[in-house]
Motif scaffolding. Structure first.
Motif, PDB file in Angstrom:
ATOM      1  N   ASP A  29     -83.984 -38.291 -38.177  1.00  0.00           N
ATOM      2  CA  ASP A  29     -83.929 -39.099 -39.309  1.00  0.00           C
ATOM      3  C   ASP A  29     -84.905 -39.062 -40.329  1.00  0.00           C
ATOM      4  N   PHE A  30     -86.122 -38.721 -39.912  1.00  0.00           N
ATOM      5  CA  PHE A  30     -87.112 -38.605 -40.852  1.00  0.00           C
ATOM      6  C   PHE A  30     -87.055 -37.319 -41.956  1.00  0.00           C
ATOM      7  N   PHE A  31     -86.283 -36.274 -41.167  1.00  0.00           N
ATOM      8  CA  PHE A  31     -85.845 -35.297 -42.140  1.00  0.00           C
ATOM      9  C   PHE A  31     -84.633 -35.370 -42.905  1.00  0.00           C
ATOM     10  N   ASN A  32     -83.826 -36.061 -42.292  1.00  0.00           N
ATOM     11  CA  ASN A  32     -82.663 -36.231 -43.049  1.00  0.00           C
ATOM     12  C   ASN A  32     -82.826 -37.172 -44.359  1.00  0.00           C
ATOM     13  N   LYS A  33     -83.716 -38.362 -44.036  1.00  0.00           N
ATOM     14  CA  LYS A  33     -84.099 -39.149 -45.183  1.00  0.00           C
ATOM     15  C   LYS A  33     -84.779 -38.406 -46.198  1.00  0.00           C
ATOM     16  N   ASP A  34     -86.105 -37.526 -45.724  1.00  0.00           N
ATOM     17  CA  ASP A  34     -86.520 -36.727 -46.920  1.00  0.00           C
ATOM     18  C   ASP A  34     -85.822 -35.825 -47.592  1.00  0.00           C
ATOM     19  N   ARG A  35     -84.654 -35.309 -46.860  1.00  0.00           N
ATOM     20  CA  ARG A  35     -83.694 -34.346 -47.761  1.00  0.00           C
ATOM     21  C   ARG A  35     -82.949 -35.070 -48.850  1.00  0.00           C
ATOM     22  N   CYS A  36     -82.749 -36.191 -48.474  1.00  0.00           N
ATOM     23  CA  CYS A  36     -81.890 -36.932 -49.427  1.00  0.00           C
ATOM     24  C   CYS A  36     -82.877 -37.677 -50.458  1.00  0.00           C
ATOM     25  N   THR A  37     -83.961 -37.929 -50.212  1.00  0.00           N
ATOM     26  CA  THR A  37     -84.869 -38.878 -51.167  1.00  0.00           C
ATOM     27  C   THR A  37     -85.893 -37.842 -51.753  1.00  0.00           C
ATOM     28  N   GLN A  38     -86.248 -36.916 -51.064  1.00  0.00           N
ATOM     29  CA  GLN A  38     -87.322 -35.848 -51.392  1.00  0.00           C
ATOM     30  C   GLN A  38     -88.546 -36.397 -51.657  1.00  0.00           C
ATOM     31  N   LEU A  39     -88.831 -37.698 -51.078  1.00  0.00           N
ATOM     32  CA  LEU A  39     -89.946 -38.250 -51.155  1.00  0.00           C
ATOM     33  C   LEU A  39     -91.227 -37.668 -50.826  1.00  0.00           C
ATOM     34  N   ILE A  40     -91.202 -36.667 -49.655  1.00  0.00           N
ATOM     35  CA  ILE A  40     -92.200 -35.792 -49.451  1.00  0.00           C
ATOM     36  C   ILE A  40     -92.144 -34.759 -49.873  1.00  0.00           C
ATOM     37  N   GLY A  41     -90.708 -34.264 -49.727  1.00  0.00           N
ATOM     38  CA  GLY A  41     -90.328 -33.163 -50.394  1.00  0.00           C
ATOM     39  C   GLY A  41     -90.520 -31.582 -49.325  1.00  0.00           C
ATOM     40  N   ILE A  42     -90.073 -32.026 -48.325  1.00  0.00           N
ATOM     41  CA  ILE A  42     -90.064 -30.893 -46.984  1.00  0.00           C
ATOM     42  C   ILE A  42     -89.198 -29.553 -47.370  1.00  0.00           C
TER      43      ILE A  42
END
Length: 72
Positions: A29-42
């Motif tokens: 879920d962490f990776f999915n959310k970051d992919r959508c929001t680019q908050l961290i930008g992994i």
């Protein structure tokens, strides 16, 4: 895909979201959310409908993050 050895006994360097979550100890879920929001930008790569993570790149990216500092 996971971080298992290939026929040539070389470790795979690309994995899907489940594989990178297991590798890092973070949630899918962490990776999915970051992919959508680019908050961290992994960093990730899209190949058609597939989402792939380059393990050494993600490791280096996460290692370079610094925790937020407290202002108190």
């Amino acid at each position: 895909m996971s971080n298992k050895h290939t026929k040539n006994d070389e470790p795979q360097t690309w994995t899907n979201v489940r594989g990178i979550a297991a590798h890092t100890g973070l949630s899918v879920d962490f990776f999915n959310k970051d992919r959508c929001t680019q908050l961290i930008g992994i960093p990730f790569t899209r190949v058609g409908k597939r989402i792939l993570y380059h393990i050494p790149t993600v490791d280096a990216f996460l290692k370079g993050l610094t925790p937020p500092t407290s202002t108190t």
